[in-house]
Design an enzyme around this catalytic site. Structure first.
Site, PDB file in Angstrom:
ATOM      1  N   ARG A 173      31.131   9.017  65.445  1.00 21.05           N
ATOM      2  CA  ARG A 173      30.631   9.839  66.540  1.00 21.05           C
ATOM      3  C   ARG A 173      29.216   9.379  66.855  1.00 21.05           C
ATOM      4  O   ARG A 173      28.459   8.980  65.950  1.00 21.05           O
ATOM      5  CB  ARG A 173      30.619  11.334  66.174  1.00 21.05           C
ATOM      6  CG  ARG A 173      32.001  11.979  66.125  1.00 21.05           C
ATOM      7  CD  ARG A 173      32.615  12.102  67.512  1.00 21.05           C
ATOM      8  NE  ARG A 173      33.855  12.860  67.524  1.00 21.05           N
ATOM      9  CZ  ARG A 173      35.078  12.323  67.407  1.00 21.05           C
ATOM     10  NH1 ARG A 173      35.192  11.013  67.228  1.00 21.05           N
ATOM     11  NH2 ARG A 173      36.147  13.075  67.434  1.00 21.05           N
ATOM     12  N   GLU A 218      26.597  10.659  75.281  1.00 21.28           N
ATOM     13  CA  GLU A 218      27.891  10.131  75.675  1.00 21.28           C
ATOM     14  C   GLU A 218      28.504  11.040  76.735  1.00 21.28           C
ATOM     15  O   GLU A 218      28.539  12.253  76.527  1.00 21.28           O
ATOM     16  CB  GLU A 218      28.822  10.042  74.466  1.00 21.28           C
ATOM     17  CG  GLU A 218      30.128   9.351  74.747  1.00 21.28           C
ATOM     18  CD  GLU A 218      31.000   9.222  73.512  1.00 21.28           C
ATOM     19  OE1 GLU A 218      32.166   9.687  73.575  1.00 21.28           O
ATOM     20  OE2 GLU A 218      30.531   8.688  72.491  1.00 21.28           O
ATOM     21  N   HIS A 255      34.130   4.674  74.060  1.00 23.98           N
ATOM     22  CA  HIS A 255      34.894   5.607  73.215  1.00 23.98           C
ATOM     23  C   HIS A 255      36.395   5.350  73.377  1.00 23.98           C
ATOM     24  O   HIS A 255      37.169   6.247  73.707  1.00 23.98           O
ATOM     25  CB  HIS A 255      34.559   7.059  73.559  1.00 23.98           C
ATOM     26  CG  HIS A 255      34.851   8.001  72.420  1.00 23.98           C
ATOM     27  ND1 HIS A 255      34.171   9.175  72.227  1.00 23.98           N
ATOM     28  CD2 HIS A 255      35.765   7.942  71.419  1.00 23.98           C
ATOM     29  CE1 HIS A 255      34.642   9.813  71.169  1.00 23.98           C
ATOM     30  NE2 HIS A 255      35.621   9.075  70.655  1.00 23.98           N
TER      31      HIS A 255
END
Length: 317
Positions: A233, A261, A280
């Protein structure tokens, strides 16, 4: 009246193996994060969180789900739903998607590692400019790799490293244990392992213990020329500290996740030297949907039969 609704982000008729609604007494409702709910959230017994829709969407109906018994994510991480757990009744099971993302995430971790070491971004740029960029490039062979976060995804990463003739693979997890492949070190031993690693792959969940785990001190312990790969993450890494190291040219990085993000236009990380960024993309691949459907069919079959569910991460209350 007992709640019987099941909220699914995939239409029920597209999931083979679901218990029949008439036999199981379940009402399947399709909701993939739209503004309008498919039914009263208070009637929801089993909530499957929409995939890749963010925290705001994930937690929006949870406070009204007064009869929910199960919250099932389609991601390995649960950080996007944690802020909503306090609004749920006691005794709700939170289940993650262990078994769904291992193959695709580990595959991308290896791809990012190889692309960075072998200079693939530079080759692409050279092709666009019609430049033949011959030279000597790094190989994964003979490198020492450190996997930080040795759960099912970390183990899948090591599975894929086996044919590449790495000199060594070290493993770090929350607590020490021994696996068929060898010792797993506790987080407390991480500082002593970093200086020996040519490649550091992050696959740890985001928790209070791992938020900014990769800070200035962590990065300073990495050897000169080392590669940091993040498929965990974004907030596991302190972006400001990472930028400082990248701009010095001392280390390189390959990032599937960032903080913030999505990475906004104009952010300095886009153009930092020695960084490769993917959007991602570890989980959302062609491998996702078949595995997600199998997970949901299995979980709901167990739920309808009153059998224990798999992948239970915690119970509220």
């Amino acid at each position: 009246m007992t709640a019987t609704d099941v909220w699914l982000p995939i239409p029920a008729d597209e999931i083979e193996g679901l218990p029949a609604s008439s036999d199981a007494g379940l009402n399947y409702r399709y909701w993939d994060g739209g503004q309008d709910y498919p039914a009263d959230p208070a009637d929801c017994a089993f909530y499957v969180v929409p995939y890749m829709r963010g925290t705001e969407v994930a937690v929006r109906p949870m406070a009204a789900m007064t009869s929910v018994q199960v919250v099932q994510t389609l991601s390995a991480g649960i950080d996007h739903v944690q802020s909503g757990l306090g609004s749920l009744p006691a005794g709700v099971l939170l289940c993650n998607a262990k078994g769904v993302h291992e193959a695709s995430t580990a595959e991308l971790a290896l791809a990012l590692t190889l692309a960075s070491l072998r200079g693939i971004p530079g080759f692409v740029e050279g092709q666009q400019r019609e430049e033949w960029r011959a030279g000597i490039y790094s190989a994964l062979a003979d490198k020492s790799v450190l996997i930080v976060g040795y759960g099912s995804i970390g183990a899948a990463v090591e599975d894929r490293l086996v044919p590449f003739e790495c000199a060594r693979v070290a493993r770090v997890a929350r607590s020490a244990r021994t696996t068929e492949r060898g010792e797993v070190h506790p987080l407390a031993e991480l500082p002593g392992l970093l200086p020996d690693a040519d490649v550091v792959i992050l696959s740890t969940p985001l928790t209070t213990a791992t938020h900014h785990l990769v800070d200035a001190g962590f990065l300073a312990r990495m050897k000169d020329g080392a590669l940091l790969v993040n498929v965990a993450r974004g907030p596991v890494v302190d972006t400001k500290a990472l930028l400082t190291e990248l701009e010095s040219g001392r280390i390189t990085a390959a990032l599937d996740v960032t903080d913030p993000e999505p990475l906004p236009a104009g952010h300095p990380l886009w153009h930092a030297p020695g960084v490769l960024i993917s959007p991602h993309a570890g989980g959302p691949t062609s491998a996702f949907m078949p595995r997600a459907k199998r997970l949901l069919a299995g979980q709901l079959t167990r739920f309808a039969a009153g059998e224990p569910l798999r992948n239970v991460v915690l119970t509220t209350g």
